[in-house]
Design a protein around this motif. Structure first.
Motif, PDB file in Angstrom:
ATOM      1  N   LEU A 158    -125.805  41.971 -62.410  1.00 58.43           N
ATOM      2  CA  LEU A 158    -126.001  40.907 -61.424  1.00 58.43           C
ATOM      3  C   LEU A 158    -127.227  40.083 -61.768  1.00 58.43           C
ATOM      4  O   LEU A 158    -127.217  38.851 -61.670  1.00 58.43           O
ATOM      5  CB  LEU A 158    -126.132  41.497 -60.021  1.00 58.43           C
ATOM      6  CG  LEU A 158    -124.915  42.276 -59.486  1.00 58.43           C
ATOM      7  CD1 LEU A 158    -125.220  42.828 -58.098  1.00 58.43           C
ATOM      8  CD2 LEU A 158    -123.668  41.449 -59.484  1.00 58.43           C
ATOM      9  N   GLY A 159    -128.295  40.744 -62.198  1.00 56.40           N
ATOM     10  CA  GLY A 159    -129.524  40.035 -62.567  1.00 56.40           C
ATOM     11  C   GLY A 159    -129.349  39.148 -63.781  1.00 56.40           C
ATOM     12  O   GLY A 159    -129.813  38.007 -63.801  1.00 56.40           O
ATOM     13  N   SER A 160    -128.648  39.636 -64.796  1.00 58.56           N
ATOM     14  CA  SER A 160    -128.487  38.821 -66.008  1.00 58.56           C
ATOM     15  C   SER A 160    -127.583  37.616 -65.761  1.00 58.56           C
ATOM     16  O   SER A 160    -127.844  36.522 -66.276  1.00 58.56           O
ATOM     17  CB  SER A 160    -127.968  39.668 -67.177  1.00 58.56           C
ATOM     18  OG  SER A 160    -126.655  40.105 -66.954  1.00 58.56           O
ATOM     19  N   VAL A 161    -126.540  37.780 -64.946  1.00 56.14           N
ATOM     20  CA  VAL A 161    -125.669  36.639 -64.650  1.00 56.14           C
ATOM     21  C   VAL A 161    -126.406  35.645 -63.753  1.00 56.14           C
ATOM     22  O   VAL A 161    -126.273  34.425 -63.911  1.00 56.14           O
ATOM     23  CB  VAL A 161    -124.329  37.085 -64.038  1.00 56.14           C
ATOM     24  CG1 VAL A 161    -123.421  35.892 -63.776  1.00 56.14           C
ATOM     25  CG2 VAL A 161    -123.613  38.074 -64.954  1.00 56.14           C
ATOM     26  N   THR A 162    -127.218  36.129 -62.830  1.00 57.57           N
ATOM     27  CA  THR A 162    -128.032  35.248 -61.987  1.00 57.57           C
ATOM     28  C   THR A 162    -129.022  34.468 -62.849  1.00 57.57           C
ATOM     29  O   THR A 162    -129.195  33.255 -62.668  1.00 57.57           O
ATOM     30  CB  THR A 162    -128.762  36.051 -60.893  1.00 57.57           C
ATOM     31  OG1 THR A 162    -127.779  36.688 -60.070  1.00 57.57           O
ATOM     32  CG2 THR A 162    -129.642  35.154 -60.032  1.00 57.57           C
ATOM     33  N   ASP A 163    -129.663  35.139 -63.797  1.00 60.35           N
ATOM     34  CA  ASP A 163    -130.587  34.443 -64.709  1.00 60.35           C
ATOM     35  C   ASP A 163    -129.865  33.355 -65.494  1.00 60.35           C
ATOM     36  O   ASP A 163    -130.394  32.258 -65.681  1.00 60.35           O
ATOM     37  CB  ASP A 163    -131.254  35.429 -65.666  1.00 60.35           C
ATOM     38  CG  ASP A 163    -132.263  36.340 -64.983  1.00 60.35           C
ATOM     39  OD1 ASP A 163    -132.681  36.034 -63.837  1.00 60.35           O
ATOM     40  OD2 ASP A 163    -132.634  37.362 -65.596  1.00 60.35           O
ATOM     41  N   ALA A 164    -128.660  33.649 -65.949  1.00 62.90           N
ATOM     42  CA  ALA A 164    -127.878  32.645 -66.682  1.00 62.90           C
ATOM     43  C   ALA A 164    -127.524  31.469 -65.782  1.00 62.90           C
ATOM     44  O   ALA A 164    -127.561  30.307 -66.218  1.00 62.90           O
ATOM     45  CB  ALA A 164    -126.614  33.286 -67.265  1.00 62.90           C
ATOM     46  N   ALA A 165    -127.195  31.721 -64.509  1.00 63.36           N
ATOM     47  CA  ALA A 165    -126.900  30.634 -63.562  1.00 63.36           C
ATOM     48  C   ALA A 165    -128.118  29.739 -63.382  1.00 63.36           C
ATOM     49  O   ALA A 165    -127.995  28.516 -63.295  1.00 63.36           O
ATOM     50  CB  ALA A 165    -126.445  31.210 -62.222  1.00 63.36           C
ATOM     51  N   LYS A 166    -129.301  30.343 -63.337  1.00 64.61           N
ATOM     52  CA  LYS A 166    -130.543  29.568 -63.169  1.00 64.61           C
ATOM     53  C   LYS A 166    -130.807  28.665 -64.364  1.00 64.61           C
ATOM     54  O   LYS A 166    -131.495  27.655 -64.237  1.00 64.61           O
ATOM     55  CB  LYS A 166    -131.721  30.505 -62.916  1.00 64.61           C
ATOM     56  CG  LYS A 166    -131.650  31.180 -61.559  1.00 64.61           C
ATOM     57  CD  LYS A 166    -132.774  32.175 -61.364  1.00 64.61           C
ATOM     58  CE  LYS A 166    -132.680  32.833 -59.991  1.00 64.61           C
ATOM     59  NZ  LYS A 166    -133.698  33.881 -59.823  1.00 64.61           N
ATOM     60  N   GLN A 167    -130.263  29.014 -65.521  1.00 59.90           N
ATOM     61  CA  GLN A 167    -130.433  28.193 -66.726  1.00 59.90           C
ATOM     62  C   GLN A 167    -129.330  27.131 -66.858  1.00 59.90           C
ATOM     63  O   GLN A 167    -129.426  26.248 -67.700  1.00 59.90           O
ATOM     64  CB  GLN A 167    -130.435  29.081 -67.977  1.00 59.90           C
ATOM     65  CG  GLN A 167    -131.532  30.119 -67.998  1.00 59.90           C
ATOM     66  CD  GLN A 167    -132.913  29.511 -67.877  1.00 59.90           C
ATOM     67  OE1 GLN A 167    -133.248  28.558 -68.580  1.00 59.90           O
ATOM     68  NE2 GLN A 167    -133.708  30.032 -66.960  1.00 59.90           N
ATOM     69  N   SER A 168    -128.321  27.222 -66.038  1.00 53.57           N
ATOM     70  CA  SER A 168    -127.163  26.330 -66.140  1.00 53.57           C
ATOM     71  C   SER A 168    -127.370  25.052 -65.321  1.00 53.57           C
ATOM     72  O   SER A 168    -127.767  25.122 -64.153  1.00 53.57           O
ATOM     73  CB  SER A 168    -125.908  27.053 -65.630  1.00 53.57           C
ATOM     74  OG  SER A 168    -124.840  26.139 -65.485  1.00 53.57           O
ATOM     75  N   ALA A 169    -127.067  23.930 -65.912  1.00 55.05           N
ATOM     76  CA  ALA A 169    -127.140  22.646 -65.193  1.00 55.05           C
ATOM     77  C   ALA A 169    -126.156  22.626 -64.020  1.00 55.05           C
ATOM     78  O   ALA A 169    -126.386  21.913 -63.038  1.00 55.05           O
ATOM     79  CB  ALA A 169    -126.837  21.499 -66.148  1.00 55.05           C
ATOM     80  N   ARG A 170    -125.097  23.413 -64.091  1.00 53.40           N
ATOM     81  CA  ARG A 170    -124.083  23.456 -63.023  1.00 53.40           C
ATOM     82  C   ARG A 170    -124.500  24.360 -61.861  1.00 53.40           C
ATOM     83  O   ARG A 170    -123.817  24.410 -60.853  1.00 53.40           O
ATOM     84  CB  ARG A 170    -122.751  23.943 -63.597  1.00 53.40           C
ATOM     85  CG  ARG A 170    -122.235  23.025 -64.689  1.00 53.40           C
ATOM     86  CD  ARG A 170    -120.998  23.577 -65.329  1.00 53.40           C
ATOM     87  NE  ARG A 170    -119.854  23.254 -64.474  1.00 53.40           N
ATOM     88  CZ  ARG A 170    -118.689  23.872 -64.546  1.00 53.40           C
ATOM     89  NH1 ARG A 170    -118.496  24.860 -65.398  1.00 53.40           N
ATOM     90  NH2 ARG A 170    -117.704  23.514 -63.760  1.00 53.40           N
ATOM     91  N   ARG A 171    -125.591  25.107 -62.014  1.00 50.76           N
ATOM     92  CA  ARG A 171    -126.130  25.997 -60.976  1.00 50.76           C
ATOM     93  C   ARG A 171    -125.147  27.103 -60.606  1.00 50.76           C
ATOM     94  O   ARG A 171    -125.095  27.561 -59.483  1.00 50.76           O
ATOM     95  CB  ARG A 171    -126.595  25.224 -59.742  1.00 50.76           C
ATOM     96  CG  ARG A 171    -127.642  24.165 -60.091  1.00 50.76           C
ATOM     97  CD  ARG A 171    -128.348  23.577 -58.925  1.00 50.76           C
ATOM     98  NE  ARG A 171    -128.891  24.494 -57.965  1.00 50.76           N
ATOM     99  CZ  ARG A 171    -129.987  25.249 -58.115  1.00 50.76           C
ATOM    100  NH1 ARG A 171    -130.659  25.211 -59.230  1.00 50.76           N
ATOM    101  NH2 ARG A 171    -130.397  26.048 -57.147  1.00 50.76           N
TER     102      ARG A 171
END
Length: 168
Positions: A12-25
């Motif tokens: 959950l943490g790694s996917v959340t971190d990836a979302a934070k890096q994504s322009a699409r949020r």
């Protein structure tokens, strides 16, 4: 065991971190092996402010289910002309004053199962909402979703205003 995947704090943490890096949020993590698999199972991490253009899965007809594991998400349903027919808040955690009034007053629900062809969108009501989603495969970008002609597309300058209106 081969192929076993845990839905763990670290995932959950790694996917959340990836979302934070994504322009699409937002960011998905697929549990299925590829587009031909059936069913598709995935995590969808949504950050507050992400926008998914209203759409439906009609041709081919596909049902879709969401269960919120963390935070709160809004599912907004529409008729064929873009009028809101229902708003649902998903997530069983404590509802805080920063949620829209309709979301604080809505019946608590962990998830929703949508039949094929229902116009809908999903967005985060909290800083982070983590959904587990299931829908039939296979997946083809050519026909996975029919986007609503009456709603702005992702990246349109009207998105922020439209999303705010959906959540009022």
């Amino acid at each position: 065991m081969d192929g076993v995947q845990l839905i763990s704090e670290s995932l959950l943490g790694s996917v959340t971190d990836a979302a934070k890096q994504s322009a699409r949020r937002r960011m998905n993590h697929n549990f299925h092996a590829g587009p031909e698999d059936n069913p598709h199972r995935f995590l969808n991490v949504l950050l507050k402010g992400t926008y998914v253009c209203p759409h439906r899965h009609a041709n081919p007809a596909k049902a879709e289910a969401f269960v919120v594991l963390r935070g709160h998400a809004a599912i907004v349903l529409f008729d064929g002309h873009g009028r809101i027919t229902a708003r649902h808040v998903l997530g069983l955690g404590e509802r805080t004053a920063d949620l829209p009034r309709w979301a604080r007053d809505a019946e608590p629900a962990a998830g929703i199962d949508l039949p094929p062809g229902v116009w809908h969108t999903v967005t985060a009501l909290t800083d982070v909402a983590i959904c587990f989603e299931v829908k039939p495969g296979p997946w083809s970008p050519a026909n996975d979703k029919e986007f609503a002609a009456w709603a702005p597309r992702e990246g349109d300058s009207r998105v922020a205003e439209y999303l705010a209106e959906l959540l009022r």
